[in-house]
Every structure is written in structure tokens, then in C-alpha cells.
Design a protein around this motif. Sequence first.
Motif, PDB file in Angstrom:
ATOM      1  N   GLY A 234     -24.600  -0.946  -2.503  1.00 25.96           N
ATOM      2  CA  GLY A 234     -25.441  -0.359  -2.479  1.00 25.96           C
ATOM      3  C   GLY A 234     -25.814   0.448  -0.523  1.00 25.96           C
ATOM      4  O   GLY A 234     -26.904   1.169  -0.948  1.00 25.96           O
ATOM      5  N   THR A 235     -25.162  -0.114   0.403  1.00 25.56           N
ATOM      6  CA  THR A 235     -25.038   0.006   1.774  1.00 25.56           C
ATOM      7  C   THR A 235     -24.704   1.752   1.659  1.00 25.56           C
ATOM      8  O   THR A 235     -24.035   1.958   0.522  1.00 25.56           O
ATOM      9  N   LYS A 236     -24.999   2.233   2.433  1.00 21.00           N
ATOM     10  CA  LYS A 236     -24.840   3.813   2.438  1.00 21.00           C
ATOM     11  C   LYS A 236     -24.262   3.893   3.971  1.00 21.00           C
ATOM     12  O   LYS A 236     -24.605   2.946   4.821  1.00 21.00           O
ATOM     13  N   GLY A 237     -23.662   5.220   3.766  1.00 22.20           N
ATOM     14  CA  GLY A 237     -23.075   5.430   5.259  1.00 22.20           C
ATOM     15  C   GLY A 237     -22.462   7.185   5.070  1.00 22.20           C
ATOM     16  O   GLY A 237     -22.829   7.916   4.552  1.00 22.20           O
ATOM     17  N   THR A 238     -21.878   7.554   6.489  1.00 18.21           N
ATOM     18  CA  THR A 238     -21.951   8.793   6.940  1.00 18.21           C
ATOM     19  C   THR A 238     -19.802   8.634   6.941  1.00 18.21           C
ATOM     20  O   THR A 238     -19.418   7.734   7.446  1.00 18.21           O
ATOM     21  N   ILE A 239     -19.318   9.790   5.991  1.00 18.82           N
ATOM     22  CA  ILE A 239     -17.535   9.376   6.222  1.00 18.82           C
ATOM     23  C   ILE A 239     -17.627  10.500   7.745  1.00 18.82           C
ATOM     24  O   ILE A 239     -18.321  11.396   8.312  1.00 18.82           O
ATOM     25  N   ILE A 240     -17.545   9.858   8.621  1.00 19.17           N
ATOM     26  CA  ILE A 240     -16.867  10.841   9.618  1.00 19.17           C
ATOM     27  C   ILE A 240     -15.056  11.290   9.653  1.00 19.17           C
ATOM     28  O   ILE A 240     -15.186  12.761   9.970  1.00 19.17           O
ATOM     29  N   THR A 241     -14.378  10.940   9.512  1.00 20.42           N
ATOM     30  CA  THR A 241     -13.088  11.975   8.902  1.00 20.42           C
ATOM     31  C   THR A 241     -12.278  11.061   8.003  1.00 20.42           C
ATOM     32  O   THR A 241     -12.931   9.543   7.643  1.00 20.42           O
ATOM     33  N   ILE A 242     -10.932  11.896   7.448  1.00 20.90           N
ATOM     34  CA  ILE A 242     -10.598  10.846   6.499  1.00 20.90           C
ATOM     35  C   ILE A 242      -9.185  10.799   6.873  1.00 20.90           C
ATOM     36  O   ILE A 242      -8.817  12.207   7.964  1.00 20.90           O
TER      37      ILE A 242
ATOM     38  N   MET B 248       0.879  -0.839  -0.394  1.00 19.98           N
ATOM     39  CA  MET B 248       0.122  -0.269  -0.054  1.00 19.98           C
ATOM     40  C   MET B 248       0.985   1.502   0.021  1.00 19.98           C
ATOM     41  O   MET B 248       1.626   0.974   0.947  1.00 19.98           O
ATOM     42  N   ARG B 249       0.313   2.212  -0.565  1.00 18.61           N
ATOM     43  CA  ARG B 249       1.460   3.201  -1.357  1.00 18.61           C
ATOM     44  C   ARG B 249       0.534   4.572   0.083  1.00 18.61           C
ATOM     45  O   ARG B 249      -0.438   4.601   0.304  1.00 18.61           O
ATOM     46  N   ILE B 250       1.870   5.355   0.258  1.00 16.74           N
ATOM     47  CA  ILE B 250       1.389   6.054   1.378  1.00 16.74           C
ATOM     48  C   ILE B 250       1.607   7.486   0.448  1.00 16.74           C
ATOM     49  O   ILE B 250       2.507   7.844  -0.322  1.00 16.74           O
ATOM     50  N   PRO B 251       0.056   7.987   0.779  1.00 20.00           N
ATOM     51  CA  PRO B 251      -0.341   9.138   0.810  1.00 20.00           C
ATOM     52  C   PRO B 251      -0.054  10.073   0.672  1.00 20.00           C
ATOM     53  O   PRO B 251       0.294  10.635   1.414  1.00 20.00           O
ATOM     54  N   SER B 252       0.037  11.658  -0.100  1.00 19.52           N
ATOM     55  CA  SER B 252       0.848  12.987   0.187  1.00 19.52           C
ATOM     56  C   SER B 252       0.011  13.295   0.722  1.00 19.52           C
ATOM     57  O   SER B 252      -0.562  13.329   1.399  1.00 19.52           O
ATOM     58  N   GLU B 253       0.237  14.667   1.236  1.00 21.54           N
ATOM     59  CA  GLU B 253       0.012  15.468   2.276  1.00 21.54           C
ATOM     60  C   GLU B 253      -0.867  16.131   1.431  1.00 21.54           C
ATOM     61  O   GLU B 253      -2.378  16.628   1.742  1.00 21.54           O
ATOM     62  N   LYS B 254      -0.333  16.665   0.547  1.00 25.22           N
ATOM     63  CA  LYS B 254      -1.690  17.317  -0.213  1.00 25.22           C
ATOM     64  C   LYS B 254      -3.110  16.718  -0.788  1.00 25.22           C
ATOM     65  O   LYS B 254      -4.039  16.843  -0.820  1.00 25.22           O
TER      66      LYS B 254
ATOM     67  N   ILE C 255      -3.753  14.220   1.050  1.00 24.78           N
ATOM     68  CA  ILE C 255      -5.955  13.807   1.970  1.00 24.78           C
ATOM     69  C   ILE C 255      -5.987  14.871   2.432  1.00 24.78           C
ATOM     70  O   ILE C 255      -7.106  15.179   2.492  1.00 24.78           O
ATOM     71  N   GLU C 256      -4.995  16.223   2.422  1.00 28.17           N
ATOM     72  CA  GLU C 256      -6.233  17.543   1.912  1.00 28.17           C
ATOM     73  C   GLU C 256      -7.176  17.167   1.453  1.00 28.17           C
ATOM     74  O   GLU C 256      -8.194  18.224   1.320  1.00 28.17           O
ATOM     75  N   TYR C 257      -6.939  16.817  -0.074  1.00 25.12           N
ATOM     76  CA  TYR C 257      -7.848  16.750  -1.231  1.00 25.12           C
ATOM     77  C   TYR C 257      -9.281  16.186  -0.584  1.00 25.12           C
ATOM     78  O   TYR C 257      -9.883  17.240  -0.736  1.00 25.12           O
ATOM     79  N   TYR C 258      -8.694  15.117  -0.194  1.00 25.39           N
ATOM     80  CA  TYR C 258      -9.751  13.836   0.067  1.00 25.39           C
ATOM     81  C   TYR C 258     -10.507  14.756   1.156  1.00 25.39           C
ATOM     82  O   TYR C 258     -11.727  14.799   1.153  1.00 25.39           O
ATOM     83  N   ARG C 259     -10.187  15.591   2.516  1.00 25.31           N
ATOM     84  CA  ARG C 259     -11.006  15.967   3.700  1.00 25.31           C
ATOM     85  C   ARG C 259     -11.727  17.006   2.544  1.00 25.31           C
ATOM     86  O   ARG C 259     -12.779  17.748   3.736  1.00 25.31           O
ATOM     87  N   ARG C 260     -10.802  18.090   2.097  1.00 22.21           N
ATOM     88  CA  ARG C 260     -12.293  19.196   1.486  1.00 22.21           C
ATOM     89  C   ARG C 260     -13.389  18.725   0.772  1.00 22.21           C
ATOM     90  O   ARG C 260     -13.969  18.930   0.574  1.00 22.21           O
TER      91      ARG C 260
END
Length: 89
Positions: free
Chosen positions: A37-45, A1-7, A9-14
Amino acid sequence: MRIPSEKEIEYYRRKYPAGTRIQLDADMDDPQPILAGTKGTIITIDDMAQAVMKWDNGRGLSLVLGHDSFHVLSQEESISVESDMGMQL
């Protein structure tokens, strides 16, 4: 698994702030997947660019952004689901 950049991560959080409602388009890639088909709520990235989830079925498996297939629910779809579940906004 690759490690994502800070940029990244910030993109996904926005793009997917806490409270964003989503629905899976395909089963998750996991030995005990959450099904399409399952629904859910994002708590955080988190710091690995995964969406920490609260699934409507009670599960807590994180969503791998850029890998798992899903779409964001419209506000109308979210309100309808929450009403059906007896939740308050």
C-alpha cells in the motif's frame, strides 16, 4: 543475485522512467520491509535493474524489479497523492 543484461536494464529504464509513481501490492522482501500500500516515486533504475526509490513514508529502500510486487499509479492517482501531501507538480 543474478546480474541483469544491458538489454534488461534498458528495458526497465524505458518502462519506468524517473518520476514514475508506484504503489506496492505486497510487503517488500526485506528484514525491515516497506509495507503493501505504500506509494513512492522512482528516481532511477540502477545498473542492477533495481528502482532507486523515494517512498512517501521517507524511506529509501530500492525496489527489486521482477521480484517485488507493485503497480504503476495512474496520473490521476499521482496528482491526488501529491495534492494530499502539499506537493507541487
